[in-house]
Motif scaffolding. Sequence first.
Motif, mmCIF file in Angstrom:
data_model
loop_
_atom_site.group_PDB
_atom_site.id
_atom_site.type_symbol
_atom_site.label_atom_id
_atom_site.label_comp_id
_atom_site.label_asym_id
_atom_site.label_seq_id
_atom_site.Cartn_x
_atom_site.Cartn_y
_atom_site.Cartn_z
ATOM 1 N N GLN A 23 0.805 -1.206 0.000
ATOM 2 C CA GLN A 23 0.000 0.000 0.000
ATOM 3 C C GLN A 23 0.848 1.271 0.000
ATOM 4 O O GLN A 23 0.347 2.355 -0.309
ATOM 5 C CB GLN A 23 -0.947 0.014 1.216
ATOM 6 N N ASP A 24 2.146 1.138 0.338
ATOM 7 C CA ASP A 24 3.036 2.297 0.359
ATOM 8 C C ASP A 24 3.856 2.436 -0.916
ATOM 9 O O ASP A 24 4.625 3.401 -1.051
ATOM 10 C CB ASP A 24 3.989 2.209 1.557
ATOM 11 N N ARG A 25 3.737 1.508 -1.847
ATOM 12 C CA ARG A 25 4.535 1.531 -3.059
ATOM 13 C C ARG A 25 3.871 2.430 -4.106
ATOM 14 O O ARG A 25 2.654 2.437 -4.260
ATOM 15 C CB ARG A 25 4.703 0.125 -3.636
ATOM 16 N N ALA A 26 4.706 3.198 -4.824
ATOM 17 C CA ALA A 26 4.202 4.012 -5.931
ATOM 18 C C ALA A 26 3.993 3.113 -7.150
ATOM 19 O O ALA A 26 4.769 2.175 -7.391
ATOM 20 C CB ALA A 26 5.188 5.129 -6.255
ATOM 21 N N LEU A 27 2.964 3.403 -7.923
ATOM 22 C CA LEU A 27 2.631 2.560 -9.074
ATOM 23 C C LEU A 27 3.661 2.687 -10.189
ATOM 24 O O LEU A 27 4.060 1.683 -10.786
ATOM 25 C CB LEU A 27 1.236 2.934 -9.589
ATOM 26 N N ALA A 28 4.090 3.904 -10.494
ATOM 27 C CA ALA A 28 4.923 4.151 -11.679
ATOM 28 C C ALA A 28 6.222 3.333 -11.707
ATOM 29 O O ALA A 28 6.533 2.709 -12.735
ATOM 30 C CB ALA A 28 5.228 5.644 -11.803
ATOM 31 N N VAL A 305 10.689 6.527 -18.428
ATOM 32 C CA VAL A 305 10.317 6.704 -17.025
ATOM 33 C C VAL A 305 9.212 7.743 -16.909
ATOM 34 O O VAL A 305 8.228 7.564 -16.172
ATOM 35 C CB VAL A 305 11.541 7.139 -16.195
ATOM 36 N N SER A 306 9.359 8.830 -17.648
ATOM 37 C CA SER A 306 8.362 9.899 -17.601
ATOM 38 C C SER A 306 7.022 9.421 -18.136
ATOM 39 O O SER A 306 5.960 9.784 -17.603
ATOM 40 C CB SER A 306 8.856 11.102 -18.404
ATOM 41 N N VAL A 307 7.047 8.614 -19.190
ATOM 42 C CA VAL A 307 5.803 8.071 -19.739
ATOM 43 C C VAL A 307 5.061 7.259 -18.692
ATOM 44 O O VAL A 307 3.844 7.390 -18.531
ATOM 45 C CB VAL A 307 6.095 7.206 -20.984
ATOM 46 N N PHE A 308 5.784 6.443 -17.954
ATOM 47 C CA PHE A 308 5.129 5.612 -16.949
ATOM 48 C C PHE A 308 4.642 6.445 -15.765
ATOM 49 O O PHE A 308 3.665 6.080 -15.103
ATOM 50 C CB PHE A 308 6.050 4.490 -16.503
ATOM 51 N N ALA A 312 0.802 6.293 -14.740
ATOM 52 C CA ALA A 312 0.389 6.079 -13.348
ATOM 53 C C ALA A 312 -0.601 7.151 -12.915
ATOM 54 O O ALA A 312 -1.582 6.864 -12.210
ATOM 55 C CB ALA A 312 1.611 6.078 -12.435
ATOM 56 N N TYR A 313 -0.345 8.392 -13.329
ATOM 57 C CA TYR A 313 -1.281 9.467 -12.979
ATOM 58 C C TYR A 313 -2.640 9.216 -13.628
ATOM 59 O O TYR A 313 -3.687 9.365 -12.975
ATOM 60 C CB TYR A 313 -0.733 10.818 -13.446
ATOM 61 N N ALA A 314 -2.642 8.842 -14.909
ATOM 62 C CA ALA A 314 -3.907 8.579 -15.596
ATOM 63 C C ALA A 314 -4.669 7.435 -14.927
ATOM 64 O O ALA A 314 -5.893 7.498 -14.759
ATOM 65 C CB ALA A 314 -3.641 8.265 -17.070
ATOM 66 N N MET A 315 -3.959 6.394 -14.531
ATOM 67 C CA MET A 315 -4.608 5.259 -13.881
ATOM 68 C C MET A 315 -5.165 5.636 -12.514
ATOM 69 O O MET A 315 -6.170 5.075 -12.074
ATOM 70 C CB MET A 315 -3.614 4.102 -13.739
#
Length: 424
Positions: A23-28, A305-308, A312-315
């Motif tokens: 739950q603390d991990r960033a998606l990207a 990296v930036s694309v992901f 992640a923001y879109a998701m």
Amino acid sequence: MLNETSEQSLLAKNAVLGPVPKQDRALAPDLARGVMLLFIALANCAGIFFAAAPGVEPIPQGWERIYNLFTLMFLHARTFPIFAFMFGYGMIQLAMRQQAAGRSPLEVRTILLRRNGWLLIFGLIHGVLLYSGDILGAYGIAGLLFVFLLLNRSERIYRLVFWYWGVLIVYCLVLMIWIAINIANGSAEAAVTATSPSPSSLSTSYSASLAVRLSEWPMHTALMSVNIVIIGLGAWCAKRRILENPANNLRILSWSAMVGIAAAAIGGLPMGLLNLGVLHADADTAPLIKLLYETTGAFGGVGYVSVFGLIAYAMSQYPACVKSRIVRAITALGQRSLSGYLFQSIVWMAVISPFTLNLGAHFERLTLVAVGTAVVTWLASVIAAYYMDRYGKRGWIEVLLRRLTYGRFYRKGVVDEGRVKARL
């Protein structure tokens, strides 16, 4: 006997020995690592089939022409830098987590030195026993240099990283101009696509391949260690939590994605056109074209990296996407990227080497076989990671690295509170 506050402090300090809770991990970062393992599989698998880097059919036909152009612009030498970036990002995350738990700067430095030292040893074992194109050893060396040169330094030291990127841009522009002049003034005779041979992929016995890889690995590792600059950029971004908070960094992510991928594609285009036979270059200019293609790969890593980060923001705007099985499976692989990477090398050794199944000997055109092998291997690792995540199993190499890094107080991915309390 310590009081309750001291006991809780010690427990919190040692709790960081375990993996970061999901739950603390960033998606990207996890999504990026999971997807990029497919690109690495495509690049490495083809390199072993063709015994060269980049691994491309030297005289492509039909659809191979389009595929080779795509890989040279967007895949080969453009995916490894993303792991260098994420490596630097992860080191700062680890350091910040340890510091938040109360560890001193010296303790944090010791942990990072141990981790990178063991990563170097893992790379040596992997590079000699399985695949000399190993990246773990190079990241271990770059990580050690990072700890000595950049860790816990002021923002001024990171200016050197950005100065380097500025110099790299100028260098690539000059190289492109020089190549254009050479092509305009050179002979009309076309040179073959410039590649670097991989003799170990042609060895007819495992013992012979060991001897060759023992000489190939040090040179490859030394060349890859220059990724410390990409690692430094990843560390700078981690300090600002850019991937954890993509909503607050949309502008920088958007520009980095567009400029990074465009620069990588433009830098790889001459190499692709040379492979197609559309571009004609003499034997002196072809290596320069390969140098441009390799150098501009760093920009592609930052762009991906930036694309992901943007994905992640879109998701995050659609929680159902994040919870889908496909995304969960790919991120599960990203959380076990080290194990997934080594799994690929085991497969290459088992099915491609001349002294094992020698899959390439049964086909005339190797590109399709390489693509199929890479995709199937990646899908197998995705499925395995999904079920490991479902049943709470960590990656086997990640667990081993954590045990070696943190020492005797690490147990099954979590701290043994009873052992800590016994010390109080």
